[in-house]
Design a protein around this motif. Sequence first.
Motif, mmCIF file in Angstrom:
data_model
loop_
_atom_site.group_PDB
_atom_site.id
_atom_site.type_symbol
_atom_site.label_atom_id
_atom_site.label_comp_id
_atom_site.label_asym_id
_atom_site.label_seq_id
_atom_site.Cartn_x
_atom_site.Cartn_y
_atom_site.Cartn_z
ATOM 1 N N ILE A 1 87.831 24.169 14.920
ATOM 2 C CA ILE A 1 87.380 23.293 16.001
ATOM 3 C C ILE A 1 85.917 23.620 16.277
ATOM 4 N N TYR A 2 85.112 22.580 16.467
ATOM 5 C CA TYR A 2 83.701 22.764 16.783
ATOM 6 C C TYR A 2 83.417 22.252 18.192
ATOM 7 N N THR B 1 76.592 16.904 14.309
ATOM 8 C CA THR B 1 77.844 16.184 14.526
ATOM 9 C C THR B 1 78.280 15.381 13.315
ATOM 10 N N ALA C 1 89.043 18.132 16.684
ATOM 11 C CA ALA C 1 88.210 19.188 16.112
ATOM 12 C C ALA C 1 86.765 19.149 16.585
ATOM 13 N N LEU C 2 86.403 18.231 17.469
ATOM 14 C CA LEU C 2 85.009 18.111 17.902
ATOM 15 C C LEU C 2 84.957 17.822 19.390
ATOM 16 N N ASN D 1 82.727 18.780 8.698
ATOM 17 C CA ASN D 1 83.972 18.148 8.273
ATOM 18 C C ASN D 1 85.085 18.469 9.264
ATOM 19 N N TYR D 2 85.636 17.430 9.880
ATOM 20 C CA TYR D 2 86.675 17.594 10.885
ATOM 21 C C TYR D 2 88.009 17.173 10.258
ATOM 22 N N ARG D 3 88.827 18.143 9.942
ATOM 23 C CA ARG D 3 90.029 17.848 9.158
ATOM 24 C C ARG D 3 91.309 17.828 9.996
ATOM 25 N N ASP E 1 85.990 13.242 14.894
ATOM 26 C CA ASP E 1 87.238 13.905 14.519
ATOM 27 C C ASP E 1 88.461 13.068 14.860
#
Length: 560
Positions: A388-389, A401, A411-412, A405-407, A244
């Motif tokens: 957020i993950y 992982t 976010a990770l 999709n981390y926009r 991310d």
Amino acid sequence: MPKMSGGRAAVEALRANGVDTVFGLIGSATMELFDALYDAPDIRFVGVRDERTGTHMADGYARASGKAGVIIAGQNGPGVTNLVTGIAQARAAYSPVVALAGALASGHVHRDAFQEVDQMALFHPITKKTYHANAAARVPELVNEAFRTALSPRRGPVLVNLPRDVLAGEAEFDAIRPSGIERLGAALRGDAGHIAEAARLLQGAERPLIVGGGGLKSERGQKAVLGLAEALGVPVAMAPGHGDALPFDHRLNAGQVGPRGNDVASRLAREADVILALGTRLGFNSTFYSYDNVNPDAKIVQVEIEPTALGRFFPAEVAIWGDAAAVADELRAACGPCDGGRAWLERFLSDRAAYLEAREQTADPHRTPIGPETMFKALRDVAPADAIYTMDAGTLCLQATEKLNYRTVPALFTPLDFGLVGFSFGCGLGVKLACPDRPVISLHGDGGFAMGAAELATAVEQGINTVTVVMNNQCWGAEKAYQRDFFGQRYIGADLRNPPFDELARLYGAHGIRVEAPGDLPDALREALGCGKPAVVDVMMDPDALYSFRRDSFAHRAKA
């Protein structure tokens, strides 16, 4: 200031340092401290069920906010030893966690007293520094030192031992001031000669690659690295766990690199002739320390805030001691387009588009039990752009992982090099408190979620509305994969019997959903995201969909 107890001085020091959220579990050793918190309505106290998971909350809060996360272990001995796993995790992630630990009364040390353990020795190897307060008058000083140490580069956890007699003792204090860590000078910039040499190498490359790591992400350096990448026309790969660091939909984003990354980014690292490593050690998760994952002929330009990391695992042609984002800006000013890398870039863009298309096609909407690709596609389709993950360790989370999709940066949040199972749920609660306006989705296997499920009570009590997706395959998936692939299916200790986690969630007062059919996944995720409560989505996953990530460790058992 008037005379006050050491416990109240500790709280005033937290206030002076701008702390607004504290995690902890009360204990008799720190009652004066907690009594002072009662009179501090500007500090939110989040009472946890276990000090380990509370430390994961502080870790997640720290990484998401950029501030220190604070955890209080109220009881010396067992209360403090419960911190160990969480603090070791924070150390591996360079996360600025400040732990305030109840300690044995000074007069009882070395007498085999009740709940006595050498807390200084225990935490020395897993913190940046461990402090011990020997007088009430020194408590604010040591709390400030803890903040300065935790937040200075490279960041990491710090523990302050506070004996019960020190917290109960009184002293007269001058005005309690903040640590001053926020007034540190400008970012460390690179040596001009090294910048010029790095620019020459990058512009002359035919197969250039930028690899970004935690140093970019923790300092929110995406603007700087994208400016450099766009100016050069160079793809950017990220270290695993930092996928991310750049927005997913930027055309130069190659995703995560190495044996735990995707095939496109990993090929780039194996073939690149010049690698610019920005804010990364090129450590285990990125490389397995092997030239199988890095072109042995590549010239490496490494930028790190920690000088001992420069050239540590792979020799650096140019080693730059500096802040990754600041050096990226300097390189951008020194570089023009990398004209020789145009064919390399075009091939990357084509390969990346094909990889993403294939990723969409591998999900089987009719497969029961549910396959991992179907689970990940549902998350991609349903999760909001600012989601957020948080991730656990384990085979399904390791697969996840690179499948999401981390926009919106950040976010990770993962266990990174510590590989900790049982991390994600607690971390997600801390992240949500740091980012209350963003949806937080915590992924777990069933074994890992069971480790911290008691914190459902904390989530409900505090109104921390995260969504936990339990990818329930009824086993310790990574270990069962190794037993299947390398030990002749001689399964021992691998299978799990769990309660229905959706029902467990409802018993705690949270929202619970069970999903068995793949077609029900999207609606279940939407329901969980919109329910206005902490939610658990218990997804029945295919128990045979296992993958052996560390095949290198068992090469000696592989059949010819």
